[in-house]
Design a protein around this motif. Sequence first.
Motif, short mmCIF file in Angstrom:
data_model
loop_
_atom_site.label_atom_id
_atom_site.label_comp_id
_atom_site.label_asym_id
_atom_site.label_seq_id
_atom_site.Cartn_x
_atom_site.Cartn_y
_atom_site.Cartn_z
N SER A 142 0.82 -1.21 0.00
CA SER A 142 0.00 0.00 0.00
C SER A 142 0.86 1.26 0.00
O SER A 142 0.46 2.28 -0.56
N LYS A 144 7.79 -2.62 -5.54
CA LYS A 144 6.90 -2.95 -6.64
C LYS A 144 7.08 -4.42 -6.98
O LYS A 144 8.19 -4.88 -7.16
N GLU A 152 -3.66 -1.46 -16.33
CA GLU A 152 -2.99 -0.56 -15.38
C GLU A 152 -2.26 -1.41 -14.35
O GLU A 152 -2.83 -1.76 -13.32
N GLU A 200 0.18 -0.65 -12.25
CA GLU A 200 0.44 -0.03 -10.95
C GLU A 200 -0.78 -0.06 -10.04
O GLU A 200 -0.66 -0.03 -8.83
N LYS A 201 -1.99 -0.15 -10.63
CA LYS A 201 -3.22 -0.24 -9.83
C LYS A 201 -3.80 -1.65 -9.83
O LYS A 201 -4.84 -1.88 -9.23
N SER A 202 -3.16 -2.58 -10.52
CA SER A 202 -3.65 -3.96 -10.65
C SER A 202 -5.08 -3.99 -11.19
O SER A 202 -5.92 -4.72 -10.70
N ARG A 203 -5.33 -3.14 -12.18
CA ARG A 203 -6.66 -3.03 -12.78
C ARG A 203 -6.58 -3.23 -14.28
O ARG A 203 -5.55 -2.98 -14.89
N ASP A 220 -14.09 -1.40 -15.43
CA ASP A 220 -12.80 -1.52 -14.74
C ASP A 220 -12.87 -2.66 -13.74
O ASP A 220 -13.76 -2.69 -12.88
N ASP A 235 -10.41 -5.74 -11.33
CA ASP A 235 -9.12 -6.14 -10.80
C ASP A 235 -8.57 -7.28 -11.65
O ASP A 235 -9.32 -8.01 -12.29
#
Length: 173
Positions: A107, A112, A143, A145-148, A163, A165
């Motif tokens: 978080s 990373k 995405e 970096e957002k795991s999306r 959108d 996960d």
Amino acid sequence: MSEEAKWYVVHTYSGYENAVAATIVKAAENRKMQDLILEVKIPLETVTEVHDSQTKTVERKIFPGYVLIKMIMTDESWHLVRNVRGVTGFVGSANKAVPLTEEEILSLGIEKHEVIVGYEVGGTVKVTDGPLVGFLGTVEEIETEKSRVRVIVSMFGRETPVDLDFDQVEAVK
């Protein structure tokens, strides 16, 4: 004592974060303890400030007064960090430093983790979780970096972007 390096939080006098971080790195080099103290970080965020119609981008400390250290906790490494000028102590209970959990590390964005997905932009995926279970769609955007992932799903004859996960979709072979 732990054999594995973990992230610990050190409390410092406010405004001394950079000096403390530099001193810890230098002390670890001088005492040949780079194998115990692996990384020292000060979490920063880039903020765009607007004053009198002028924009300025600055880096601001996310947690003023704190420095993050990835280290193997031994008596020697604890004393090195604890005795640096400006350090008031480790975050934890009494004289016991408590390492950050995996969730806290993720978080905070300290480390990373590389994410490998079995699909790519333009590929077809099947929704496996949520209100659209069973729908097929085309990947429009990933995405990491957002795991999306943004998927275009056909609902009621219309193309609708959704959108989701990474773990809510799977590649269709």
